[in-house]
Design a protein around this motif. Structure first.
Motif, PDB file in Angstrom:
ATOM      1  N   SER A  59       0.871  -1.181   0.000  1.00  0.00           N
ATOM      2  CA  SER A  59       0.000   0.000   0.000  1.00  0.00           C
ATOM      3  C   SER A  59       0.901   1.222   0.000  1.00  0.00           C
ATOM      4  CB  SER A  59      -0.899  -0.018   1.238  1.00  0.00           C
ATOM      5  OG  SER A  59      -0.094  -0.010   2.389  1.00  0.00           O
ATOM      6  N   ARG A  60       0.290   2.391   0.109  1.00  0.00           N
ATOM      7  CA  ARG A  60       1.105   3.615   0.133  1.00  0.00           C
ATOM      8  C   ARG A  60       2.136   3.565   1.255  1.00  0.00           C
ATOM      9  NH1 ARG A  60      -0.857   8.308  -1.909  1.00  0.00           N
ATOM     10  NH2 ARG A  60      -0.172   9.500  -0.126  1.00  0.00           N
ATOM     11  N   ARG A 105      -0.429  -3.197  -5.546  1.00  0.00           N
ATOM     12  CA  ARG A 105      -1.012  -2.324  -4.529  1.00  0.00           C
ATOM     13  C   ARG A 105      -2.421  -2.752  -4.174  1.00  0.00           C
ATOM     14  NH1 ARG A 105       0.826   3.402  -3.562  1.00  0.00           N
ATOM     15  NH2 ARG A 105       3.062   3.139  -3.761  1.00  0.00           N
ATOM     16  N   HIS A 107      -5.485  -1.028  -3.022  1.00  0.00           N
ATOM     17  CA  HIS A 107      -5.842   0.391  -2.950  1.00  0.00           C
ATOM     18  C   HIS A 107      -6.741   0.727  -1.780  1.00  0.00           C
ATOM     19  CE1 HIS A 107      -4.651  -0.010  -7.256  1.00  0.00           C
ATOM     20  NE2 HIS A 107      -3.888   0.964  -6.823  1.00  0.00           N
TER      21      HIS A 107
END
Ligand code: G1P
Length: 297
Positions: A59-60, A105, A107
């Motif tokens: 993830s981020r 990823r 999101h």
């Protein structure tokens, strides 16, 4: 011939809020047990089990994980120049063959089942492993390797399992046992985080799985379960509904819950004591501390 398990999914998208403020800038999986990040233990275990392709669901803010498994030309050149061959050797375990590692990823934080589903296009019609790096398992033979060997006999889907105290059952996926065969149990149901007092057994699912691609198809339904999340446990339980075999595997080894602070500290002590270069000094310190505490009581 049963297909070999050569791919593993590592769900590493969690924010690690239990370890704030540390996890504000350091991914939880980079937090260090002695001198190796948690993720290194998971990767080593996967390699020992014959895994060749490593799929990270991130993830981020998880760049540190990607850098960790990349080459570090400046660092390596400087170590080489200074003749630090042992340290260069240490870095080797962080190198991945080109193309062996993929990052996908997730999101939205929709749960473990959703994280695994995010990797569906990288898994074709083959069995695959899932490793939760928070669950660190110290074992003579690495846990996933034990499972791959057992899976070669049984097929089906398989989850690692261990007994937990009844009051802890509601923190885990819990197995409903059909037949207990010792190290292997056949499963007739699975519940994610059962309400206190309603657990079908005290056998908890621990973060190692070998799953058939059918489980990914089950996840296509994006069914919300416990805690409003898409649960991997539910997608595995769907296999039982469809009359396909699911097994629990009682691994040999000690599991540490490195998703909790107490578990992380316990793992630090255990792994510190198992290291020949630290053992003596560290155990002297611990016994001294225990003696002081006893004297103070
Ligand atoms: C996850 C799984 C759960 C399993 C546990 C093991 O839960 O959903 O079935 O028992 O890992 O560590 P989490 O700890 O992510 O809430």
């Amino acid at each position: 011939m049963r297909r070999k398990v050569t791919k593993a999914i590592f769900p590493v998208a969690g924010q690690g809020t239990r370890f704030l403020p540390a996890t504000k800038s350091v991914p939880k999986e980079i937090m260090t047990l002695v001198d190796r990040p948690l993720i290194q233990y998971a990767i080593d275990e996967a390699r020992a089990a014959g895994i060749k392709e490593f799929i990270f669901v991130t993830s981020r803010g998880k760049y540190a994980l990607e850098d960790y498994f990349d080459v570090a030309p400046e660092l390596e050149a400087s170590l080489r120049k200074r003749g630090k061959t042992e340290l260069l050797e240490t870095l080797k375990s962080t190198n991945m063959e080109s193309g062996a590692i993929a990052y996908i990823r997730q999101h939205k934080a929709l749960g473990l089942g959703h994280a695994v589903w995010c990797a569906r296009r990288l898994i074709t019609n083959e069995p695959f492993a899932v490793i939760l790096p928070d669950d660190v398992i110290a074992a003579e033979k690495p846990c996933l390797q034990q499972m791959v060997e057992a899976y070669a006999e049984t097929g089906g889907s398989m989850v690692a399992t261990m007994e937990v105290p009844p009051e802890k059952a509601s923190s885990y996926g819990i197995i409903d046992v059909k037949e207990d065969m010792g190290s292997m149990v056949s499963v007739k149901g699975m519940v994610e985080k059962p309400q206190p007092g309603s657990a079908p057994s005290n056998l908890a699912v621990i973060g190692r799985y070998i799953l058939t691609p059918k489980v990914l198809q089950n996840l296509n339904r994006i069914k919300t379960g416990a805690g409003g999340e898409v649960q991997l446990t539910d997608a595995i339980a769907d296999e039982i509904e469809a009359d396909r075999d699911v097994y629990g595997f009682r691994f040999r080894g000690q599991r540490f819950d490195c998703g909790s602070k107490a578990g992380f500290l316990q793992a630090t002590v255990a792994f510190g004591l198992s290291r020949p270069d630290l053992r003596d000094e560290f155990s002297d310190y611990l016994s001294g501390m225990a003696a002081q505490r006893n004297a103070a009581q």
